[in-house]
Design a protein around this motif. Sequence first.
Motif, PDB file in Angstrom:
ATOM      1  N   LEU A  37       0.828  -1.213   0.000  1.00  0.00           N
ATOM      2  CA  LEU A  37       0.000   0.000   0.000  1.00  0.00           C
ATOM      3  C   LEU A  37       0.860   1.260   0.000  1.00  0.00           C
ATOM      4  O   LEU A  37       0.497   2.263  -0.612  1.00  0.00           O
ATOM      5  N   TYR A  38       1.994   1.216   0.693  1.00  0.00           N
ATOM      6  CA  TYR A  38       2.925   2.345   0.593  1.00  0.00           C
ATOM      7  C   TYR A  38       3.327   2.552  -0.871  1.00  0.00           C
ATOM      8  O   TYR A  38       3.351   3.683  -1.375  1.00  0.00           O
ATOM      9  N   ALA A  39       3.665   1.448  -1.561  1.00  0.00           N
ATOM     10  CA  ALA A  39       4.086   1.557  -2.958  1.00  0.00           C
ATOM     11  C   ALA A  39       2.952   2.074  -3.828  1.00  0.00           C
ATOM     12  O   ALA A  39       3.157   2.913  -4.714  1.00  0.00           O
ATOM     13  N   ALA A  40       1.734   1.594  -3.571  1.00  0.00           N
ATOM     14  CA  ALA A  40       0.587   2.011  -4.376  1.00  0.00           C
ATOM     15  C   ALA A  40       0.302   3.491  -4.241  1.00  0.00           C
ATOM     16  O   ALA A  40      -0.209   4.124  -5.165  1.00  0.00           O
ATOM     17  N   THR A  41       0.611   4.048  -3.075  1.00  0.00           N
ATOM     18  CA  THR A  41       0.349   5.467  -2.826  1.00  0.00           C
ATOM     19  C   THR A  41       1.608   6.317  -2.969  1.00  0.00           C
ATOM     20  O   THR A  41       1.622   7.483  -2.581  1.00  0.00           O
ATOM     21  N   LEU A  42       2.658   5.713  -3.526  1.00  0.00           N
ATOM     22  CA  LEU A  42       3.935   6.407  -3.764  1.00  0.00           C
ATOM     23  C   LEU A  42       4.507   6.996  -2.480  1.00  0.00           C
ATOM     24  O   LEU A  42       5.111   8.073  -2.480  1.00  0.00           O
ATOM     25  N   ASN A  43       4.328   6.282  -1.397  1.00  0.00           N
ATOM     26  CA  ASN A  43       4.845   6.717  -0.103  1.00  0.00           C
ATOM     27  C   ASN A  43       6.282   6.227   0.039  1.00  0.00           C
ATOM     28  O   ASN A  43       6.540   5.021   0.014  1.00  0.00           O
ATOM     29  N   PRO A  44       7.247   7.134   0.197  1.00  0.00           N
ATOM     30  CA  PRO A  44       8.659   6.720   0.272  1.00  0.00           C
ATOM     31  C   PRO A  44       8.980   5.833   1.473  1.00  0.00           C
ATOM     32  O   PRO A  44      10.053   5.219   1.520  1.00  0.00           O
ATOM     33  N   LYS A  45       8.051   5.730   2.425  1.00  0.00           N
ATOM     34  CA  LYS A  45       8.263   4.803   3.545  1.00  0.00           C
ATOM     35  C   LYS A  45       8.444   3.373   3.065  1.00  0.00           C
ATOM     36  O   LYS A  45       8.966   2.524   3.794  1.00  0.00           O
ATOM     37  N   VAL A  46       8.003   3.094   1.846  1.00  0.00           N
ATOM     38  CA  VAL A  46       8.105   1.729   1.328  1.00  0.00           C
ATOM     39  C   VAL A  46       9.551   1.260   1.291  1.00  0.00           C
ATOM     40  O   VAL A  46       9.841   0.083   1.540  1.00  0.00           O
ATOM     41  N   ILE A  47      10.487   2.163   0.996  1.00  0.00           N
ATOM     42  CA  ILE A  47      11.894   1.761   0.877  1.00  0.00           C
ATOM     43  C   ILE A  47      12.444   1.340   2.236  1.00  0.00           C
ATOM     44  O   ILE A  47      13.070   0.280   2.368  1.00  0.00           O
ATOM     45  N   THR A  48      12.189   2.145   3.261  1.00  0.00           N
ATOM     46  CA  THR A  48      12.668   1.807   4.607  1.00  0.00           C
ATOM     47  C   THR A  48      12.052   0.502   5.083  1.00  0.00           C
ATOM     48  O   THR A  48      12.739  -0.354   5.651  1.00  0.00           O
ATOM     49  N   LEU A  49      10.751   0.346   4.850  1.00  0.00           N
ATOM     50  CA  LEU A  49      10.075  -0.867   5.288  1.00  0.00           C
ATOM     51  C   LEU A  49      10.608  -2.086   4.544  1.00  0.00           C
ATOM     52  O   LEU A  49      10.850  -3.142   5.148  1.00  0.00           O
ATOM     53  N   CYS A  50      10.795  -1.973   3.237  1.00  0.00           N
ATOM     54  CA  CYS A  50      11.319  -3.096   2.465  1.00  0.00           C
ATOM     55  C   CYS A  50      12.719  -3.482   2.923  1.00  0.00           C
ATOM     56  O   CYS A  50      13.043  -4.668   3.030  1.00  0.00           O
ATOM     57  N   ASP A  51      13.540  -2.498   3.188  1.00  0.00           N
ATOM     58  CA  ASP A  51      14.894  -2.795   3.682  1.00  0.00           C
ATOM     59  C   ASP A  51      14.831  -3.500   5.030  1.00  0.00           C
ATOM     60  O   ASP A  51      15.624  -4.403   5.315  1.00  0.00           O
ATOM     61  N   ASP A  52      13.879  -3.090   5.858  1.00  0.00           N
ATOM     62  CA  ASP A  52      13.695  -3.746   7.151  1.00  0.00           C
ATOM     63  C   ASP A  52      13.276  -5.202   6.958  1.00  0.00           C
ATOM     64  O   ASP A  52      13.777  -6.109   7.643  1.00  0.00           O
ATOM     65  N   LEU A  53      12.383  -5.443   6.021  1.00  0.00           N
ATOM     66  CA  LEU A  53      11.927  -6.810   5.746  1.00  0.00           C
ATOM     67  C   LEU A  53      13.060  -7.675   5.200  1.00  0.00           C
ATOM     68  O   LEU A  53      13.170  -8.855   5.538  1.00  0.00           O
ATOM     69  N   ILE A  54      13.907  -7.093   4.372  1.00  0.00           N
ATOM     70  CA  ILE A  54      15.042  -7.844   3.825  1.00  0.00           C
ATOM     71  C   ILE A  54      16.009  -8.234   4.936  1.00  0.00           C
ATOM     72  O   ILE A  54      16.501  -9.372   4.981  1.00  0.00           O
TER      73      ILE A  54
END
Length: 347
Positions: free
Chosen positions: A208-225
């Motif tokens: 949903l972050y990605a769908a709404t172009l929210n840059p939080k997606v990068i931090t969250l994805c890195d955390d998941l990795i």
Amino acid sequence: MPAFEKYITQMKKWFSLPGLLLMGVLCWACSCNSGTKDKESAEKVLSSPLYAGLTDSIKQFPQNHELYLQRAVLLSQNNRHEIAMADYKKAWELKPEEHIALQYVSNLMLINRPEEAISLLKESLAKWPANPDLHRRLGEAYTQMGEPQKAISQYNEWAQQDSLNFEVWYEKGVLLAQLKDTPAAIEALEQSYKVQPINYNGLALASLYAATLNPKVITLCDDLIRKDTSGIINDVLYLKGSFYSDTKQYDKAMQMFNECISRDWKFADAYIEKGIVLHDLKKYDSALKVFTMAATVQNTNPDAWYWMARCYEVLGKKDLALVNYQRAAAIDKNFEEAREGIERMKK
């Protein structure tokens, strides 16, 4: 496919909810397939060799709830859901316990009696208000009934009683996303991830972050990795790449999609997103090769054929464009953009 729908579709592909999605599919599919068998005489079925032993025992011990429950489960396992209902009901009447209520509710949903299931769930919750499975099932029942607002109210009630249960926030978030209330869905999924940061609620939130172009997606994805223990890295890289692509950071997007493909050469969606980047950069010949590869690894993906058609159209090859628009429309009957492409090519 519009951005929001793309990510909701991806969420459904990635996750199997403990109840909400899986139960809905099972309920409708099984209820449709059980009709012929369940019309047979209950007496004939219950006296058949498979059930005769339990039937005889029930005749000897008619107040033993466990015997009714055992026969009900066996009937359910053999797709005799209508006949099983009487045994679930009798077991519940003899011994109203939480686990029997949940099995009885599942059977009611399988035979498409959600109103009775809701009534039983409410009765059960009055006795056991702290049982999370009862709350979950009631939300699912309302959803299946097509009453999402009642489902949301149920999840809210559950959250008030057990705010530290990550599943209530997760399931509420997914339902809100399906209702296209994206801000509320994000809020619920953020709470779920805060309570219990694990892969499936993290991926749902990231989508949903990605769908709404929210840059939080990068931090969250890195955390998941960093925390990955179950092989979700490719999905996370795909989300990062999609965000970079949608925000026109094409070099970073290509890096993510190439890494996805190097990890899994059959990852059709990564090929498609990579091809879209090349198409946006007007590298149509290169894009066409990538879309062709996507169609090779997954020939039932309508987007692969659609984007091949787009490339052929730009390159002035209208006949090939028409064929591929038609292929996309044949796979997905609701693919409006493909139908529009067909009409353009026929003019």
